[in-house]
Design an enzyme around this catalytic site. Structure first.
Site, PDB file in Angstrom:
ATOM      1  N   ARG A 104      35.608  51.957  29.980  1.00  8.11           N
ATOM      2  CA  ARG A 104      36.756  51.309  30.611  1.00  8.11           C
ATOM      3  C   ARG A 104      38.053  51.927  30.091  1.00  8.11           C
ATOM      4  NH1 ARG A 104      38.055  47.846  34.808  1.00  8.11           N
ATOM      5  NH2 ARG A 104      39.239  46.024  34.180  1.00  8.11           N
ATOM      6  N   THR A 383      36.652  50.260  44.002  1.00  9.38           N
ATOM      7  CA  THR A 383      35.708  50.555  42.965  1.00  9.38           C
ATOM      8  C   THR A 383      34.480  51.086  43.650  1.00  9.38           C
ATOM      9  OG1 THR A 383      36.676  48.810  41.684  1.00  9.38           O
ATOM     10  CG2 THR A 383      34.402  49.361  41.140  1.00  9.38           C
ATOM     11  N   ASP A 425      44.586  44.743  35.823  1.00  7.88           N
ATOM     12  CA  ASP A 425      43.492  43.821  35.478  1.00  7.88           C
ATOM     13  C   ASP A 425      43.807  42.994  34.224  1.00  7.88           C
ATOM     14  OD1 ASP A 425      41.801  44.141  37.595  1.00  7.88           O
ATOM     15  OD2 ASP A 425      40.426  45.525  36.610  1.00  7.88           O
ATOM     16  N   SER A 454      37.371  43.019  33.099  1.00 12.96           N
ATOM     17  CA  SER A 454      36.800  43.514  34.349  1.00 12.96           C
ATOM     18  C   SER A 454      35.821  42.506  34.927  1.00 12.96           C
ATOM     19  CB  SER A 454      36.051  44.816  34.068  1.00 12.96           C
ATOM     20  OG  SER A 454      35.348  45.256  35.201  1.00 12.96           O
ATOM     21  N   SER A 455      35.548  42.650  36.220  1.00 14.43           N
ATOM     22  CA  SER A 455      34.483  41.864  36.852  1.00 14.43           C
ATOM     23  C   SER A 455      33.258  42.717  37.153  1.00 14.43           C
ATOM     24  CB  SER A 455      34.984  41.270  38.176  1.00 14.43           C
ATOM     25  OG  SER A 455      36.059  40.409  37.952  1.00 14.43           O
ATOM     26  N   GLY A 476      36.353  43.730  43.162  1.00 18.39           N
ATOM     27  CA  GLY A 476      37.179  42.880  42.302  1.00 18.39           C
ATOM     28  C   GLY A 476      36.407  41.657  41.846  1.00 18.39           C
TER      29      GLY A 476
HETATM   30  O1  DON Z   1      37.296  45.990  36.883  1.00 18.28           O
HETATM   31  C1  DON Z   1      37.491  45.235  37.816  1.00 18.28           C
HETATM   32  O2  DON Z   1      37.030  44.118  37.886  1.00 18.28           O
HETATM   33  C2  DON Z   1      38.336  45.716  38.989  1.00 18.28           C
HETATM   34  N1  DON Z   1      39.239  46.731  38.540  1.00 18.28           N
HETATM   35  C3  DON Z   1      37.436  46.195  40.063  1.00 18.28           C
HETATM   36  C4  DON Z   1      38.190  46.629  41.285  1.00 18.28           C
HETATM   37  C5  DON Z   1      37.373  46.640  42.496  1.00 18.28           C
HETATM   38  O3  DON Z   1      36.220  46.328  42.485  1.00 18.28           O
HETATM   39  C6  DON Z   1      38.065  47.015  43.739  1.00 18.28           C
HETATM   40  N2  DON Z   1      37.118  47.251  44.764  1.00 18.28           N
HETATM   41  N3  DON Z   1      36.878  46.870  45.767  1.00 18.28           N
END
Ligand code: DON
Length: 573
Positions: A104, A383, A425, A454-455, A476
């Site tokens: 990360r 993501t 985040d 993070s998720s 997300g």
């Molecule tokens: O780490 C996380 O939870 C977010 N930065 C993830 C972002 C994400 O999944 C965007 N995608 N659709």
């Protein structure tokens, strides 16, 4: 609302792909496959092909993952990356080794708690989302390097980096989704770059067309430095200097020293159980593993399957669990290297039962009446996910991200790669929602060197000591609930991997106090019933982008790529 606004942008790529123009016919895309030996499921056919070829050449799942990560950074710039970060969850074929790698992004040394606030203490809109200040120190190259060092079978780093170099140097044909994405973000690219950026045409009035060749010469040069010098080709020397120079031009804070200091961390994976299955998932700084185990723990004692898939009872039960779990997430979760996260307490089965004890099967609990749980005593928008299983049964689940689509919309001048906007985040201010509507406080406040919460929930499931499932998704805060649903779709609703992956989904996250139903997830009667129980129902057009693999009863592998995004492709042999 920002969450909806973001999801609209996120879904643009998907929806745009469904418009009139015929798809670029150059790629063959499979959404489901049954294979004897190995499967690679990623967000782009060229990346899946690169991974598959590594496996066929004798590489293991980790070798394939390294090649896929770097290839995605070229062919899937919306989320694939070397300028972002991610998490690996790994299980060896014999089950003797399970591992979690945290690559990360980290807050730069100059970062501080109030860096996104104005003089009145209000969050400055967009400051953590676009441009140089939004970026954390990238971790993906170090992630690839660490997993390669520990697990590579090929032991030929150059071989793994080369496909990405070729794709960047010779170029590749962009899909309709990518063309639409690049066109959509043109304004942002122009605004946030200090040098001409490869994603915007020289004549800025020109648009990208499906099937056009995208050549990324500067990115190819950066990848060559990585090929020739390993992690140092990115974190030291020319690339690190280019990052520092870009930051100086654009008013960002990442220094060459921040780059040199970056380290990925091997962490103890989260291990959990659900109805006789064993789960391996990501610990903090992801909230994914903890939240997933809490959700599964809360619903385990309810026989929701008999009320029917997406019945009011099923959706209500899950939503009520999600409300409580996301309240805990907001209060207690952050980077455990910097904040004392009560991990064991949060996943303690007694705590989970007690937390869900006031569940009412007939009525929604208003989120305003729910807060993060209390513990007595201290404890000792984009993501991408890819899933890989090799012929030895080694399994890799990796979720990696720039955060939002194309990250900070900022390319490192001369180095050709996009920077993440992962700083968003963090909790910029207690109680103020981020891009995904998630709120947080002290646990997720900005501290130099800290990783934002993070998720991302890369997860491996086993049964009786044998590999059962590999799963993960972007999205997300919807990541956790999507993984939760895919797992229960298989275990409780007896779906195969493809059906479980393609099935409609729903999501809820405590705040905002809303229940998001994917278009087509329920019929009108179910929606009405849920409303009558007190749920504020909102329709969404797409939740998650899951890539998954299941070991079937006959020993064959079944892989699935999500149908929500057109380019996701699964391959195998
Ligand atoms: O780490 C996380 O939870 C977010 N930065 C993830 C972002 C994400 O999944 C965007 N995608 N659709």
């Amino acid at each position: 609302m920002r969450l909806n606004h973001y999801l609209f942008a996120l879904l643009f790529l998907t929806l745009a792909a469904c418009k009139q123009k015929p798809a670029f016919s150059g790629y063959s895309i499979q959404k489901s496959i049954v294979a004897d030996s190995a499967i690679v499921s990623t967000a782009h056919p060229l990346a899946s092909e690169v991974g598959l070829q590594v496996l066929k050449d004798g590489g293991n799942a980790i070798d394939a993952a390294v090649a896929v990560q770097l290839a995605l950074a070229v062919v899937y710039p919306v989320a694939g990356n070397i300028g972002g970060g991610g998490f690996l969850v790994y299980r060896s074929g014999d089950g003797q080794d399970v591992a979690a790698l945290d690559f990360r992004e980290k807050a730069p040394a100059k970062a501080h708690r109030d860096m996104y606030l104005d003089a009145e203490g209000n969050v400055i809109e967009g400051k953590s989302i676009e441009g140089h200040l939004a970026a954390g120190v990238p971790g993906s190259v170090e992630g690839c390097w660490q997993m390669y060092q520990k697990y590579s079978q090929l032991k030929d780093w150059k071989r793994l980096v080369q496909p990405a170099i070729d794709l960047a140097e010779k170029g590749f044909r962009i899909t309709e989704s990518e063309a639409n994405g690049l066109n959509e973000y043109k304004r942002g690219f122009i605004k946030n770059n200090t040098k001409a950026c490869v994603f915007v045409k020289k004549d800025t009035s020109e648009i990208w067309k499906t099937g056009e060749l995208l050549v990324q010469t500067e990115l190819a040069e950066t990848l060559k430095r990585i090929r020739d010098q390993g992690r140092d080709g990115f974190y030291r020397g020319k690339t690190a200097d280019l990052v520092a120079a870009e930051m100086q031009r654009g008013g960002g804070w990442i220094t060459a020293q921040d780059m040199t200091d970056y380290h990925a961390v091997w962490r103890k994976p989260m291990l959990g159980k659900y109805r006789g299955y064993d789960l391996i998932s990501m610990p903090p700084p992801s909230s994914g593993g903890i939240a997933l185990f809490q959700l599964l723990g809360m619903v385990e004692h309810h026989s929701f399957a008999k009320s029917g898939f997406h019945s009011p009872a099923h959706i209500h039960l899950f939503t009520e669990a999600e409300r409580r779990v996301y309240a805990d997430r907001a209060k207690h979760l952050g980077d455990a290297d910097f904040y004392s996260v009560p991990v064991a307490s949060l996943v303690d089965s007694q705590y989970i039962q007690q937390r869900f004890a006031n569940f009412d099967p007939n009525k929604a609990t208003p989120s305003s009446g729910i807060e993060g749980g209390e513990f007595t005593g201290k404890e000792s928008k984009q993501t991408t996910h890819y899933s890989i299983v090799d012929a030895e049964g080694n399994a890799v689940a990796i979720t990696t991200t720039l955060n939002a689509g194309y990250g900070a919309l900022t390319v490192v001048g001369g180095a050709g790669f996009l920077l993440n906007n992962e700083m968003d985040d963090f909790s910029a201010k207690p109680g103020v929602p981020n891009l995904y509507g998630a709120i947080g406080g002290d646990a997720n406040a900005i501290v130099p060197g800290k990783r934002p919460l993070s998720s991302m929930t890369p997860t491996i499931v086993t049964k009786d000591g044998k590999l059962f499932m590999v799963v993960g998704t972007p999205g997300g805060t919807t990541i956790i609930t999507s993984v939760f649903q895919v797992i229960t779709n298989v275990i409780d609703f007896d779906m195969d991997m493809t059906a479980a992956t393609h099935a409609k989904r729903f999501h809820s996250q405590w705040l905002p106090d809303e229940l998001y139903l994917e278009k087509g997830a329920t019929n009108e009667a179910t929606r009405k019933k849920l409303q009558s129980m007190g749920h504020k129902v909102v329709e969404w057009s797409g939740i998650g982008q899951v890539e998954s693999i299941l070991v079937r009863k006959d020993g064959k592998l079944e892989g699935a790529a999500d149908i929500r995004a057109k380019d996701d492709a699964v391959m195998g042999y």
